[in-house]
Design a protein around this motif. Structure first.
Motif, PDB file in Angstrom:
ATOM      1  N   LYS A  62       0.839  -1.213   0.000  1.00 42.45           N
ATOM      2  CA  LYS A  62       0.000   0.000   0.000  1.00 42.45           C
ATOM      3  C   LYS A  62       0.868   1.255   0.000  1.00 42.45           C
ATOM      4  N   GLN A  63       1.941   1.244   0.796  1.00 37.89           N
ATOM      5  CA  GLN A  63       2.850   2.385   0.837  1.00 37.89           C
ATOM      6  C   GLN A  63       3.545   2.571  -0.517  1.00 37.89           C
ATOM      7  N   MET A  64       3.928   1.478  -1.160  1.00 35.60           N
ATOM      8  CA  MET A  64       4.575   1.576  -2.466  1.00 35.60           C
ATOM      9  C   MET A  64       3.598   2.047  -3.543  1.00 35.60           C
ATOM     10  N   CYS A  65       2.335   1.680  -3.424  1.00 39.96           N
ATOM     11  CA  CYS A  65       1.329   2.212  -4.355  1.00 39.96           C
ATOM     12  C   CYS A  65       1.197   3.724  -4.173  1.00 39.96           C
ATOM     13  N   ALA A  66       1.179   4.177  -2.924  1.00 36.67           N
ATOM     14  CA  ALA A  66       1.119   5.622  -2.667  1.00 36.67           C
ATOM     15  C   ALA A  66       2.367   6.309  -3.203  1.00 36.67           C
ATOM     16  N   MET A  74       1.940  12.495  -9.646  1.00 36.13           N
ATOM     17  CA  MET A  74       2.066  13.755  -8.879  1.00 36.13           C
ATOM     18  C   MET A  74       0.889  13.943  -7.912  1.00 36.13           C
ATOM     19  N   THR A  75       0.385  12.824  -7.339  1.00 35.50           N
ATOM     20  CA  THR A  75      -0.791  12.911  -6.474  1.00 35.50           C
ATOM     21  C   THR A  75      -0.495  13.445  -5.082  1.00 35.50           C
ATOM     22  N   GLY A  76       0.753  13.312  -4.636  1.00 37.70           N
ATOM     23  CA  GLY A  76       1.082  13.739  -3.278  1.00 37.70           C
ATOM     24  C   GLY A  76       0.599  12.768  -2.209  1.00 37.70           C
ATOM     25  N   ARG A  77       0.261  11.547  -2.588  1.00 37.42           N
ATOM     26  CA  ARG A  77      -0.246  10.559  -1.628  1.00 37.42           C
ATOM     27  C   ARG A  77       0.830  10.034  -0.683  1.00 37.42           C
ATOM     28  N   TYR A  78       2.084  10.030  -1.115  1.00 34.82           N
ATOM     29  CA  TYR A  78       3.164   9.455  -0.299  1.00 34.82           C
ATOM     30  C   TYR A  78       3.780  10.527   0.588  1.00 34.82           C
ATOM     31  N   HIS A  79       3.949  10.171   1.850  1.00 35.67           N
ATOM     32  CA  HIS A  79       4.562  11.098   2.810  1.00 35.67           C
ATOM     33  C   HIS A  79       5.617  10.361   3.613  1.00 35.67           C
TER      34      HIS A  79
END
Length: 156
Positions: A62-66, A74-79
């Protein structure tokens, strides 16, 4: 004259343009990530590195998908902090080459050509950046075109 677009509206426009041009969407990202990590887990070079650190794969996937959503669309989903996560790993140029070979093969299998090129270009930049950072953390300053090998003088 067109007004300058900033913030969320600019991000939405960028995402729409990338999706239109490449065909990438969240479903494709998930297929790519899951397909790639099947290969990684079975790989003799990379599998043991991941197996030693990941017990529950679903949160990692899930983290790698984000992450790839942020990188590709360029969604900004990963932090997160990818460099900090990779610095302690016992990896060098050979591992990044293998990672790229598996990633590129998966992208070729799953994605249309425009999406494949988009993902692969970003993956190559990410691998180069991580390799450079890991080399520096091990006291090796790479010149342009040099690769990090753990058996270099001073490397761990």
């Amino acid at each position: 004259m067109e007004a300058i677009v900033a913030g969320p509206e600019r991000r939405e426009r960028l995402m729409a343009e990338i999706m239109e041009r490449t065909g990438i969407d969240e479903a494709m990202i998930e297929r790519l990530v899951r397909g790639f990590y099947v290969k990684v887990r079975e790989d003799a070079v990379l599998g043991p590195i991941f197996d030693a650190r990941i017990r529950d794969w679903e949160p990692h996937l899930k983290q790698m998908c984000a992450f790839w959503s942020s990188v590709a669309l360029m969604t900004g989903r990963y932090h997160g902090t990818p460099m900090a996560k990779h610095l302690p790993l016992p990896v060098d140029a050979a591992h990044f080459d293998r990672w790229l070979a598996l990633f590129e093969a998966t992208a070729r299998e799953i994605c249309p050509p425009e999406a494949e090129a988009h993902f692969v270009e970003r993956a190559r930049r990410i691998a180069a950046s991580l390799e450079l950072g890991i080399a520096g953390a091990n006291g090796i300053m790479l010149a342009n075109g040099e690769r990090f090998r753990r058996n270099q003088a001073g490397a761990v």
